[in-house]
Design an enzyme around this catalytic site. Structure first.
Site, PDB file in Angstrom:
ATOM      1  N   ASN A   1      -2.649  -2.508   4.451  1.00 18.16           N
ATOM      2  CA  ASN A   1      -2.496  -1.299   3.644  1.00 18.16           C
ATOM      3  C   ASN A   1      -3.719  -0.967   2.789  1.00 18.16           C
ATOM      4  O   ASN A   1      -3.978   0.199   2.514  1.00 18.16           O
ATOM      5  CB  ASN A   1      -1.223  -1.362   2.792  1.00 18.16           C
ATOM      6  CG  ASN A   1      -1.157  -2.583   1.906  1.00 18.16           C
ATOM      7  OD1 ASN A   1      -1.648  -3.656   2.247  1.00 18.16           O
ATOM      8  ND2 ASN A   1      -0.541  -2.445   0.749  1.00 18.16           N
TER       9      ASN A   1
ATOM     10  N   GLU B   1       1.009 -12.826  -2.502  1.00 20.89           N
ATOM     11  CA  GLU B   1       1.331 -11.509  -3.073  1.00 20.89           C
ATOM     12  C   GLU B   1       2.169 -10.809  -2.026  1.00 20.89           C
ATOM     13  O   GLU B   1       1.667 -10.410  -0.980  1.00 20.89           O
ATOM     14  CB  GLU B   1       0.056 -10.741  -3.407  1.00 20.89           C
ATOM     15  CG  GLU B   1       0.296  -9.607  -4.399  1.00 20.89           C
ATOM     16  CD  GLU B   1       0.906  -8.385  -3.758  1.00 20.89           C
ATOM     17  OE1 GLU B   1       2.157  -8.228  -3.857  1.00 20.89           O
ATOM     18  OE2 GLU B   1       0.178  -7.610  -3.142  1.00 20.89           O
TER      19      GLU B   1
ATOM     20  N   CYS C   1       2.417  -2.089  -2.407  1.00 23.19           N
ATOM     21  CA  CYS C   1       3.397  -3.018  -2.985  1.00 23.19           C
ATOM     22  C   CYS C   1       3.973  -2.510  -4.288  1.00 23.19           C
ATOM     23  O   CYS C   1       5.061  -2.921  -4.688  1.00 23.19           O
ATOM     24  CB  CYS C   1       2.746  -4.379  -3.203  1.00 23.19           C
ATOM     25  SG  CYS C   1       2.136  -5.139  -1.696  1.00 23.19           S
TER      26      CYS C   1
END
Length: 480
Positions: free
Chosen positions: A153, A248, A286
């Site tokens: 991303n 993460e 996120c």
């Protein structure tokens, strides 16, 4: 273009016997073919990282800082080229790609500055009579070579957040970019190759996901830094319990709108920020806004404004300068997002706008009356979908944020200082943003989550700490 891109082994270009294709998410056209490292070349990269580790750890601060500053300058000089490469492989609108390049420049610049400040701590020990004449010097030293596994991303800046701290502390790093988006990392290799770093300090290996397990297990890579999906991340941590693993893993970020945020200007600002950051990167962030938890006193008014603001988001060709929302990474991802919206609607949710799909593009979507157990509410959508929920009071809003398996960041629209400090104390997340959406991130601040959102922290200095351990030197008999 259809050339086969080389990769980087111990700072030198190399090619393999096989290749895979990178296709533009918006129209499926071929962007490039990328060579896959052979087993022998992967072994060469790991062996070189192990061999250079001691030398890398003793690199002078100026050498590390100058290399990082060089990369920052070169990224800035080639910013338009790099942005277009990000759009080609990832599909994000070119205006957002430019923003990603600017952030990567900042990340390397911060790392250069932190490398010069990385000095340790001096502590007097003569606070007790028995320790008269003693001081302790505490410094941090690299744990060893880092395996950096990056997602699709943010194919440049999330690589930067792993590479720059590693170089800053003198740790060799092997970069494993996402197979969907390896081109930005390979270009970063070009810039690293211009630096005077020792051979073996870095490699860029565009391996397919199924070929990465051996790297994760390799004892010569004692640190694994992973950004990506939760199931993959936790499986990595479980498979190598003796390694230092940072994860993460995303979340389902919430924006709380408190009752004091009620003026016309306040509601317009909140609606615009929510609409923008629920849909930027096509929701593939996120900390994209997924849940809006709004006080019932302003819920109807805010929902109307959010719908208007979402419908103003222009969806289409990511090469168009006016496009706000581009495609998801591929059609399979878009199909999944659409199915989650349809599932919520079948369970009683109302679709206020959006919900349609064309190829890999999903129309920005706003839902209300969503059951708490619907995937769009309790899982990470990773698409341009927004759920609005009305609650009564701040206590209920905080409880709804915490009623989640995830805990990355939360935004709280309030001007009440008491509420702001309560949010910081009570919300079970890694970061609280007051007066804005949860999607705000400065690249020097600590970034990471709790619960199923991961362990460890990004943010240059905080990642430097994760890649290192403390070692104490005690000096005796000094005339303090």
């Amino acid at each position: 273009m259809s050339d086969v891109r080389e990769f980087w082994v111990a700072g030198r270009p190399a090619t393999g016997e096989r290749s895979f294709e990178v296709r533009h998410p918006y129209d499926g056209r071929l962007v490039a073919s990328v060579a896959v490292p052979t087993h022998g070349l992967v072994e060469s990269a790991v062996a070189a990282a192990e061999a250079v580790a001691a030398e890398a750890a003793t690199l002078p601060a100026f050498a590390r800082a100058e290399a990082l500053a060089h990369v920052a300058r070169r990224l800035a000089e080639r910013s338009d080229e790099v942005a277009r490469l990000i759009t080609a492989e990832n599909g994000k609108p070119v205006k957002w790609a430019r923003g990603e390049v600017a952030r990567a420049v900042s990340t390397f610049r911060w790392a250069a500055e932190e490398a010069r400040r990385w000095s340790g701590e001096l502590q007097r020990l003569d606070t007790d009579r028995a320790a008269a004449g003693r001081v302790a010097l505490t410094r941090r030293f690299p744990r060893g070579p880092v395996l950096a596994i990056a997602p699709f991303n943010f194919p440049l800046n999330l690589v930067a957040h792993k590479v720059a701290p590693a170089i800053a502390v003198g740790a060799p790093v092997i970069i494993k970019p996402a197979p969907k988006t390896p081109l930005s990392a390979l270009l970063l290799g070009e810039l690293l190759a211009e630096c005077d770093l020792p051979a073996g300090m870095w490699s860029v290996l565009p391996l397919l996901n199924e070929e990465t397990a051996a790297l994760v297990a390799d004892p010569r890579l004692p640190v694994v830094s992973f950004t990506g999906s939760g199931p993959v991340g936790w499986s990595i941590r479980e498979s190598v319990p003796h390694k230092h693993v940072t994860l993460e893993l995303g979340g389902n970020a919430a924006a709380i709108v408190c009752p004091d945020w009620s003026s016309e200007a306040d509601l317009d600002f909140a609606a615009t920020r929510i609409a923008t950051f629920a849909n930027y990167q096509a929701g593939q962030s996120c900390i994209s806004v997924q849940r809006v938890i709004v006080d019932r006193s302003v819920a109807d008014t805010l929902a109307e404004r959010i719908v208007t603001a979402v419908e103003a988001q222009r969806t289409g060709d990511p090469w168009d300068e006016t496009t706000d929302v581009g495609p998801l990474i591929d059609e399979a991802a878009a199909t999944r997002v659409q199915s989650w919206v349809e599932e919520a609607a079948a369970s009683g949710a109302r679709v206020l706008t959006g919900g349609a799909r064309q190829g890999a593009t999903v129309t920005p979507t706003v839902l209300v009356d969503v059951p708490a157990d619907a995937k769009v509410s309790c899982e990470e959508v990773f698409g341009p979908v927004l759920v609005i929920e009305a609650v009564d009071g701040v206590d209920a809003a905080f409880a709804r944020v915490n009623d989640s398996r995830y805990g990355l960041q939360a935004g709280v629209f309030t001007r009440d200082l008491q509420v702001a400090f309560r949010a910081h104390r009570e919300l079970e997340v890694g970061g609280v943003v007051i007066g804005d959406v949860p999607s705000y991130r400065a690249d020097q601040m600590p970034y990471g989550g709790v619960k199923e959102s991961g362990v460890g922290r990004e943010g240059v200095r905080y990642a430097m700490e994760d890649y290192t351990y403390e070692r104490v030197l005690v000096l005796t008999g000094l005339p303090l």
